[in-house]
Write a protein that holds these residues in place. Structure first.
Motif, PDB file in Angstrom:
ATOM      1  N   ARG A  28       0.828  -1.207   0.000  1.00  0.00           N
ATOM      2  CA  ARG A  28       0.000   0.000   0.000  1.00  0.00           C
ATOM      3  C   ARG A  28       0.868   1.264   0.000  1.00  0.00           C
ATOM      4  O   ARG A  28       0.610   2.210  -0.746  1.00  0.00           O
ATOM      5  CB  ARG A  28      -0.895  -0.035   1.245  1.00  0.00           C
ATOM      6  N   GLN A  29       1.917   1.241   0.809  1.00  0.00           N
ATOM      7  CA  GLN A  29       2.775   2.425   0.934  1.00  0.00           C
ATOM      8  C   GLN A  29       3.513   2.722  -0.381  1.00  0.00           C
ATOM      9  O   GLN A  29       3.644   3.877  -0.784  1.00  0.00           O
ATOM     10  CB  GLN A  29       3.772   2.206   2.092  1.00  0.00           C
ATOM     11  N   VAL A  30       3.983   1.670  -1.044  1.00  0.00           N
ATOM     12  CA  VAL A  30       4.706   1.868  -2.310  1.00  0.00           C
ATOM     13  C   VAL A  30       3.758   2.505  -3.346  1.00  0.00           C
ATOM     14  O   VAL A  30       4.135   3.420  -4.070  1.00  0.00           O
ATOM     15  CB  VAL A  30       5.289   0.531  -2.830  1.00  0.00           C
ATOM     16  N   ARG A  31       2.532   2.023  -3.359  1.00  0.00           N
ATOM     17  CA  ARG A  31       1.551   2.619  -4.301  1.00  0.00           C
ATOM     18  C   ARG A  31       1.315   4.086  -3.979  1.00  0.00           C
ATOM     19  O   ARG A  31       1.239   4.927  -4.870  1.00  0.00           O
ATOM     20  CB  ARG A  31       0.217   1.867  -4.233  1.00  0.00           C
ATOM     21  N   HIS A  32       1.221   4.356  -2.681  1.00  0.00           N
ATOM     22  CA  HIS A  32       0.970   5.736  -2.233  1.00  0.00           C
ATOM     23  C   HIS A  32       2.092   6.667  -2.707  1.00  0.00           C
ATOM     24  O   HIS A  32       1.837   7.713  -3.306  1.00  0.00           O
ATOM     25  CB  HIS A  32       0.829   5.745  -0.706  1.00  0.00           C
ATOM     26  N   VAL A  33       3.342   6.300  -2.453  1.00  0.00           N
ATOM     27  CA  VAL A  33       4.419   7.222  -2.834  1.00  0.00           C
ATOM     28  C   VAL A  33       4.560   7.311  -4.347  1.00  0.00           C
ATOM     29  O   VAL A  33       4.840   8.381  -4.892  1.00  0.00           O
ATOM     30  CB  VAL A  33       5.790   6.878  -2.197  1.00  0.00           C
ATOM     31  N   PRO A  39       9.393  12.742  -6.925  1.00  0.00           N
ATOM     32  CA  PRO A  39      10.784  12.279  -6.818  1.00  0.00           C
ATOM     33  C   PRO A  39      10.896  10.764  -6.598  1.00  0.00           C
ATOM     34  O   PRO A  39      11.797  10.120  -7.121  1.00  0.00           O
ATOM     35  CB  PRO A  39      11.330  13.039  -5.603  1.00  0.00           C
ATOM     36  N   TYR A  40       9.958  10.197  -5.846  1.00  0.00           N
ATOM     37  CA  TYR A  40       9.964   8.740  -5.649  1.00  0.00           C
ATOM     38  C   TYR A  40       9.675   8.022  -6.957  1.00  0.00           C
ATOM     39  O   TYR A  40      10.294   7.023  -7.302  1.00  0.00           O
ATOM     40  CB  TYR A  40       8.891   8.330  -4.631  1.00  0.00           C
ATOM     41  N   ARG A  41       8.690   8.549  -7.661  1.00  0.00           N
ATOM     42  CA  ARG A  41       8.305   7.939  -8.940  1.00  0.00           C
ATOM     43  C   ARG A  41       9.530   7.923  -9.850  1.00  0.00           C
ATOM     44  O   ARG A  41       9.871   6.906 -10.449  1.00  0.00           O
ATOM     45  CB  ARG A  41       7.147   8.735  -9.551  1.00  0.00           C
ATOM     46  N   ASN A  74      15.431  17.687  -2.137  1.00  0.00           N
ATOM     47  CA  ASN A  74      14.001  17.927  -2.323  1.00  0.00           C
ATOM     48  C   ASN A  74      13.414  18.881  -1.286  1.00  0.00           C
ATOM     49  O   ASN A  74      12.196  18.969  -1.138  1.00  0.00           O
ATOM     50  CB  ASN A  74      13.252  16.589  -2.300  1.00  0.00           C
ATOM     51  N   TYR A  75      14.292  19.581  -0.570  1.00  0.00           N
ATOM     52  CA  TYR A  75      13.869  20.552   0.445  1.00  0.00           C
ATOM     53  C   TYR A  75      13.110  21.693  -0.227  1.00  0.00           C
ATOM     54  O   TYR A  75      13.550  22.140  -1.286  1.00  0.00           O
ATOM     55  CB  TYR A  75      15.104  21.093   1.156  1.00  0.00           C
ATOM     56  N   PRO A  76      12.035  22.245   0.284  1.00  0.00           N
ATOM     57  CA  PRO A  76      11.370  21.726   1.469  1.00  0.00           C
ATOM     58  C   PRO A  76      10.219  20.759   1.166  1.00  0.00           C
ATOM     59  O   PRO A  76       9.962  19.858   1.941  1.00  0.00           O
ATOM     60  CB  PRO A  76      10.809  22.997   2.109  1.00  0.00           C
ATOM     61  N   TYR A  77       9.517  20.951   0.052  1.00  0.00           N
ATOM     62  CA  TYR A  77       8.257  20.207  -0.101  1.00  0.00           C
ATOM     63  C   TYR A  77       8.322  18.988  -1.016  1.00  0.00           C
ATOM     64  O   TYR A  77       7.331  18.292  -1.198  1.00  0.00           O
ATOM     65  CB  TYR A  77       7.157  21.147  -0.622  1.00  0.00           C
ATOM     66  N   GLY A  78       9.503  18.762  -1.630  1.00  0.00           N
ATOM     67  CA  GLY A  78       9.590  17.735  -2.683  1.00  0.00           C
ATOM     68  C   GLY A  78       9.081  16.361  -2.312  1.00  0.00           C
ATOM     69  O   GLY A  78       8.452  15.693  -3.127  1.00  0.00           O
ATOM     70  N   LEU A  79       9.347  15.927  -1.090  1.00  0.00           N
ATOM     71  CA  LEU A  79       8.955  14.558  -0.725  1.00  0.00           C
ATOM     72  C   LEU A  79       7.616  14.503   0.010  1.00  0.00           C
ATOM     73  O   LEU A  79       7.200  13.442   0.473  1.00  0.00           O
ATOM     74  CB  LEU A  79      10.046  13.900   0.128  1.00  0.00           C
ATOM     75  N   LEU A  80       6.980  15.647   0.103  1.00  0.00           N
ATOM     76  CA  LEU A  80       5.656  15.672   0.732  1.00  0.00           C
ATOM     77  C   LEU A  80       4.694  14.862  -0.140  1.00  0.00           C
ATOM     78  O   LEU A  80       4.595  15.091  -1.340  1.00  0.00           O
ATOM     79  CB  LEU A  80       5.185  17.127   0.851  1.00  0.00           C
TER      80      LEU A  80
END
Ligand code: ADP
Ligand code: ZN
Length: 440
Positions: A28-33, A39-41, A74-80
């Motif tokens: 579930r978490q992998v799908r979410h990110v 950046p994760y994608r 990715n500061y500040p919002y990139g990984l949000l």
């Protein structure tokens, strides 16, 4: 009633069920990110892994690592990974000079984090009968907020004192009858020393929850004796929520990792290869429930050992040793993150050569921090007052950069041994956990 678990069903869940739960949450978490975090994608696409490739924890190794550099890039919002409007809180690490990490929380994230801290308090024997004094810092630092929330959840009467103001800490402790003290181990040692100096032989405390920085078994014993309490270790990092990622139980032998929320792996820091249980290596975490700031395979840089050996407390969560060191060059001195590169910057900015050596030790439970600096021709002086003036000037420049005061010692030009390979910049004499102290 002594309640030793906060969430007994979860904390004593059979290992096979924990793994099943982790697998479901991981998918579930992998799908979410992948869906919600560009950046994760990009990272997963680059590694050639798609969410469909991750069907359970056995596929975890396929995912790329994420590092502090990714966080900075990715500061500040990139990984949000949720809309800003769903976040309710921000915390940040104490790191200085552009190394700050900002972490985001939804209400759900806060809720689960506080559960973790409540588990830690309960494991140490705290109950709703206790009066809990939170002397970790409040603010961007996670220590105060995390333990404060955990203490509320457990139903303790909670004193959100924050750190410092030692006189008031001790007065409230005595007047109100504090039974549980939460702070860094160095502050606990300082409070103990202060109380001894005042000639206070007694105090109402019975439990201490101390963490956020490295401390030794020897230090534990000394604090326990001085305050007449049982002292428990707690571990965590802002990137994953804060304190409470792992906590000690009555055994005081390694910290149970909250495995329903985090998967822990040990890797070889050089090759990235996953090592079998019982090996010493770098701790890597995957957060399974974080909504706002989920990290998959985050390299903590902390070096430790994991153990699945059954624990007498009944918890089934895997245990980690206290961090035995770091795989990067970061030092934690008196609770403050110090990078040799920062010291180098100060030296160069002040006209010195980058020939220096940092010596860290622990004397009477307090870190000592000294920097040997070579004089060069421009600065050369052979008068005592000249040397002292240089040392003072550099010490205050270091304090500005690092936030803590080192002892500066000028040494003669060319007296620091040159090395042909990696320079030995750091001599860390603190022994945090000797191999004979860990029985698995
Ligand atoms: P800050 O930088 O604000 O102190 P961080 O969340 O960045 O906060 O600190 C996390 C780091 O602190 C961990 O990666 C680890 O190195 C160290 N740490 C936290 N708890 C402990 C502990 N109980 N023992 C040793 N080191 C710890
Ligand atoms: Zn245990």
């Amino acid at each position: 009633m002594v309640m030793s678990y906060f969430q007994p069903e979860t904390e004593t869940m059979p290992v096979s069920e924990i793994k099943k739960l982790q697998s479901e949450k991981l998918v579930r978490q992998v799908r979410h990110v992948y869906k919600n975090c560009a950046p994760y994608r990009a990272k997963m696409d680059e590694a050639g892994v798609s969410p469909e490739d991750i069907r359970g924890i056995e596929d975890l190794h396929k995912l790329p690592f994420i590092t502090k550099a990714d966080l900075r890039d990715n500061y500040p919002y990139g990984l949000l990974s949720v809309p800003k409007s769903e976040c309710v809180r921000i915390h940040s690490t104490s790191g200085t000079t552009g190394r700050r990490v900002v972490a985001f929380y939804t209400q759900h994230d806060i809720d689960l984090w506080e559960d973790c801290c409540a588990r830690a308090l309960a494991a140490a024997g705290a109950t709703s009968e206790d009066i809990c004094q939170i002397a970790y810092g409040f603010g961007l630092f996670t220590g105060g907020a995390g333990l404060n929330g955990g203490s509320h959840k457990l139903g303790c009467m909670t004193l959100p004192m924050s750190s410092g103001n030692t006189e008031r800490q001790i007065q409230f402790m005595n007047d109100l009858g504090t039974t549980v003290l939460c702070c860094t181990p160095s502050y606990a040692a300082y409070l103990a020393e202060n109380m001894r100096e005042r000639g206070e032989a007694e105090n109402p405390l019975r439990i201490g929850i101390f963490g956020a920085e490295p401390w030794t078994e020897e230090m534990r014993r000394s604090i326990e004796d001085a305050l007449n309490i049982r002292a428990y270790d707690i571990y965590g990092l802002t990137e994953l929520s804060g304190p409470g990622v792992a906590f000690e139980c009555c055994e005081q032998h390694g910290m149970h990792i909250n495995e329903d929320h985090f998967i822990a792996e040990i890797i070889d820091p050089e090759t990235g290869e996953v090592l079998p249980e019982g090996s010493k290596g770098e701790l890597v975490f995957t957060s399974l429930d974080k909504e706002a700031f989920p990290l998959l395979r985050y390299r903590t840089r902390d070096i430790c050992i994991l153990s699945r050996k059954q624990c007498s407390c009944g918890r089934t969560f895997i245990r980690m040793t206290k961090p035995m060191g770091r795989s990067d060059d970061m030092l934690i001195i008196r609770g403050v993150n110090v990078f040799p590169s920062q010291i180098e910057t100060v030296l160069l900015n002040n006209g010195y050569t980058p020939n220096y050596q940092i010596v860290v030790d622990r004397v009477n439970n307090t870190d000592t921090f000294d920097i040997m600096v070579e004089m060069n021709e421009d600065h050369f002086t052979d008068t005592v007052s000249g040397v002292t003036a240089q040392e003072k000037k550099l010490a205050s420049a270091m304090k500005m950069m690092l936030g803590i005061n080192p002892g500066i010692h000028m040494v003669a030009p060319h007296s620091i041994t040159r090395s042909e390979g990696k320079a030995v910049r750091v001599v860390d004499k603190r022994k945090l956990l000797s191999d004979s102290q860990w029985k698995g």
